[in-house]
Design an enzyme around this catalytic site. Structure first.
Site, PDB file in Angstrom:
ATOM      1  CE  LYS A 170      14.463  17.560  29.020  1.00  0.00           C
ATOM      2  NZ  LYS A 170      13.667  18.720  29.910  1.00  0.00           N
ATOM      3  CG  HIS A 200      13.877  21.834  22.864  1.00  0.00           C
ATOM      4  ND1 HIS A 200      13.846  21.280  24.226  1.00  0.00           N
ATOM      5  CD2 HIS A 200      14.143  23.233  22.738  1.00  0.00           C
ATOM      6  CE1 HIS A 200      14.183  22.596  24.665  1.00  0.00           C
ATOM      7  NE2 HIS A 200      14.316  23.495  24.138  1.00  0.00           N
ATOM      8  CE  LYS A 204      17.380  25.528  22.227  1.00  0.00           C
ATOM      9  NZ  LYS A 204      16.514  26.782  22.404  1.00  0.00           N
ATOM     10  CG  ASP A 257      14.461  20.594  33.338  1.00  0.00           C
ATOM     11  OD1 ASP A 257      13.751  20.066  32.412  1.00  0.00           O
ATOM     12  OD2 ASP A 257      14.756  21.850  33.418  1.00  0.00           O
ATOM     13  CG  HIS A 262      18.278  20.368  26.685  1.00  0.00           C
ATOM     14  ND1 HIS A 262      17.587  19.768  26.010  1.00  0.00           N
ATOM     15  CD2 HIS A 262      17.589  20.988  27.565  1.00  0.00           C
ATOM     16  CE1 HIS A 262      16.483  19.748  25.994  1.00  0.00           C
ATOM     17  NE2 HIS A 262      16.314  20.511  27.166  1.00  0.00           N
TER      18      HIS A 262
HETATM   19  C1  BG6 Z   1      13.451  22.095  28.642  1.00  0.00           C
HETATM   20  C2  BG6 Z   1      13.520  22.153  30.309  1.00  0.00           C
HETATM   21  O1  BG6 Z   1      13.660  20.921  28.123  1.00  0.00           O
HETATM   22  O2  BG6 Z   1      14.153  23.335  28.131  1.00  0.00           O
HETATM   23  C3  BG6 Z   1      13.195  23.614  30.732  1.00  0.00           C
HETATM   24  O3  BG6 Z   1      12.454  21.255  30.471  1.00  0.00           O
HETATM   25  C4  BG6 Z   1      14.073  24.748  30.019  1.00  0.00           C
HETATM   26  O4  BG6 Z   1      13.103  23.654  32.085  1.00  0.00           O
HETATM   27  C5  BG6 Z   1      13.891  24.448  28.470  1.00  0.00           C
HETATM   28  O5  BG6 Z   1      13.486  25.925  30.407  1.00  0.00           O
HETATM   29  C6  BG6 Z   1      14.688  25.588  28.048  1.00  0.00           C
HETATM   30  O6  BG6 Z   1      14.757  25.356  26.635  1.00  0.00           O
HETATM   31  P1  BG6 Z   1      14.931  26.727  25.927  1.00  0.00           P
HETATM   32  O7  BG6 Z   1      14.745  26.390  24.330  1.00  0.00           O
HETATM   33  O8  BG6 Z   1      14.090  27.756  25.931  1.00  0.00           O
HETATM   34  O9  BG6 Z   1      16.549  26.970  25.713  1.00  0.00           O
END
Ligand code: BG6
Length: 530
Positions: A170, A200, A204, A257, A262
């Site tokens: 992404k 991603h 999780k 973002d 997400h």
């Molecule tokens: C990413 C974003 O996709 O996810 C970031 O670009 C963010 O800005 C991150 O900090 C958060 O991921 P995680 O796994 O740390 O919650």
């Protein structure tokens, strides 16, 4: 199985043992970049330790920097020490693991690089006496994806739809139009089943558990609808600022973002109907239905449903931090939002009228992600009013990170001679129930790509539908610059408008600390609704 979206065998068993995985060459474009150092190499190292890499395996790290193999290995060994969930690497194990890695210095915009790769592939195939699977991981800035795809195509090294896969990080596009264009380009070269678009969050453990929790238990599903649920909240907050990602973040902002990908995926998992099985497309079809049913904002109602914010200076964990506009390489008059709170509705039979409030941002009070399901009140209250004042609504809090667990918050009689109600929690904590460390999201996702299982990846139609949901917000915001940025101090929970957004419906944001603690300053819901 002839569906154009067919993308892999029946999901399970996952984490196949070494002998079951095909000989694989993983080529990482952006092999010396931040993502590779922080996430990919540590994830691959952990897969190696746990015995989940194929017996015949090679990592080709492709990047432009002139660096020796030894220096590359050293830098990534340090990366593992710093970022692996296991902490410092075991020196012996690392020595074994680094044998898999070959650093290839190459310019990804140059044809020659692909010829170079072609001959490496053919040497490896000869050595292994097998035609290895090839995975091309595009850990590069988004504007190189099309370039890479075209070069792979021209060189004829990624065209086998059974054996070759590409992984796209992404952000997938910058808006609906660019996402559609990118899909068109990729689908013109690869079949959909070869394309693994990463979100991603889907890797999780706690996010995957949403499916298990909802569809492997008979207890909750009957309650999982508008008849019993009053509102849903999703908080994904971070106390870090923009860090060293100014160039990307200035163009992105919080909605692109975090929400387009997400958070909309979390809404899908909470809102979807049960799929008939766990095949990638059965699951993805059900998620797509949720995206289709999410009410699209009209230009006029964006401001009733969406709030944006940008952080000012403030305090995080006792340290003074800068305002967003004072961060390195950020425009001093930047209009980029670092916070967003939105109200969604899913217009279908199950969810009609249930608001879903989401908030996300940088430099908020805490780094935490959780989903709160607030249930409706009892239909008839038999407890005297003095007791009732203490009644909190039933809540289910699904903690994604850093806490991992599920809590059910309900009323109980406090011990004593009189009838006093006191809210209590039933808690499931991963750490109490399981002794093994959960794999990092990238371990799961890399393993899935090797297995050819696309369930946890984004299909083209999901990506486009997600963009179409948020486009009206982005468009309205782009043509009406914010007047009051910055509008929240670092270390707070965002701008006051976010409180107003939810208060408009008679609710307040549930903010939890450990142990689950109903915000003592929040107005009692019982009072509000009486
Ligand atoms: C990413 C974003 O996709 O996810 C970031 O670009 C963010 O800005 C991150 O900090 C958060 O991921 P995680 O796994 O740390 O919650």
């Amino acid at each position: 199985m002839t569906n154009e979206y067919y993308s892999g065998p029946f999901k399970k068993p996952k984490m196949k043992s070494i002998s079951e995985l095909q000989p694989t060459i993983l080529t990482i474009f952006g092999g010396d970049g931040d993502l590779t150092r922080r996430k990919l190499i540590p994830a691959l190292y952990n897969l190696y330790i746990d015995g989940f890499l194929p017996g015949k395996f090679k990592i080709l790290s492709v990047d432009q920097r002139d660096v020796s193999q030894d220096d590359y290995n050293k830098r990534h060994y340090e990366g593992v020490n710093q970022f692996s969930r296991r902490g410092k690497a075991d020196k012996e194990k690392w020595k074994e693991f680094e044998q898999y890695i070959t650093y290839v210095q190459a310019d990804i915009t140059n044809n020659k690089s692909y010829n170079q790769l072609k001959s490496i592939f053919s040497d490896i195939d000869k050595e292994w006496k097998v035609e290895a699977s090839r995975i091309f991981y595009m850990a590069v800035s988004p504007n190189f994806i099309e370039v890479l795809a075209n070069h792979l195509n021209k060189a004829g090294i990624a065209g086998n739809s059974e054996k070759h896969r590409i992984v796209v990080e992404k952000p997938f596009g910058h808006d609906l139009e660019s996402a559609k264009n990118l899909n068109k380009v990729l689908q013109g070269i690869f079949s959909e089943s070869q394309i693994y678009r990463i979100d991603h969050y889907l890797g999780k453990e706690t996010v995957q558990n949403l499916m298990a929790f909802r569809f492997a238990n008979a207890l909750f599903e009957p309650l999982w609808n508008r008849n019993f649920i009053q509102q849903i909240q999703i908080t994904v907050s971070e106390n870090v600022g923009v860090e060293n990602r100014a160039a990307y973040y200035e163009q992105a902002g919080a909605v692109r973002d975090m929400i387009q990908n997400h958070i909309l995926q979390l809404i899908c998992l909470i809102g979807m109907e049960p799929p008939v099985d766990l095949q990638a497309n059965s699951v993805r079809d059900k998620k797509l239905e949720v995206l289709h049913a999410i009410r699209h904002f009209s230009e006029d109602n964006v401001y009733v449903n969406a709030v944006r914010g940008q952080y000012d200076k403030g305090w995080i964990e006792g340290n003074k931090v800068k305002a967003y506009r004072e961060e390195d390489n950020i425009n001093k008059e930047s209009l980029t939002e670092t916070f967003a709170a939105l109200r969604f509705f899913i217009d279908n039979w199950r969810w009609q009228g249930v608001p879903i409030f989401v908030r996300t941002g940088k430099r908020l009070q805490e780094t935490t992600s959780y989903i709160t399901i607030q249930f409706k009140e009892v239909p008839h209250k038999i407890f005297p009013s003095g007791v009732r004042e203490l009644v909190h609504p039933n809540l289910m809090v699904i903690s994604i990170q850093p806490q991992m667990g599920i809590r059910i918050h309900f009323q109980a009689k406090k011990t004593g001679l009189d009838m006093q109600l006191k809210p209590v929690d039933m808690i499931f904590n991963y750490s109490d129930s399981y002794s093994n460390d959960p794999p990092d999201a990238y371990e799961t996702l890399l393993n899935d790509v090797m297995l050819g299982d696309a369930t946890l990846f984004m299909r083209s139609d999901q990506i486009e539908e997600s963009w179409s949901i948020i486009m009206p917000i982005l468009d309205v915001w782009a043509s009406n610059p914010p007047q009051k940025f910055p509008n929240y101090p670092s270390g707070s929970w965002g701008p006051p408008e976010a409180e107003a957004l939810i208060a408009h419906d008679g609710f307040y944001w549930h903010t939890f600390t450990e142990p689950l603690d109903i915000n003592p300053n929040a107005p009692s819901l019982a009072k509000k609704q009486s």
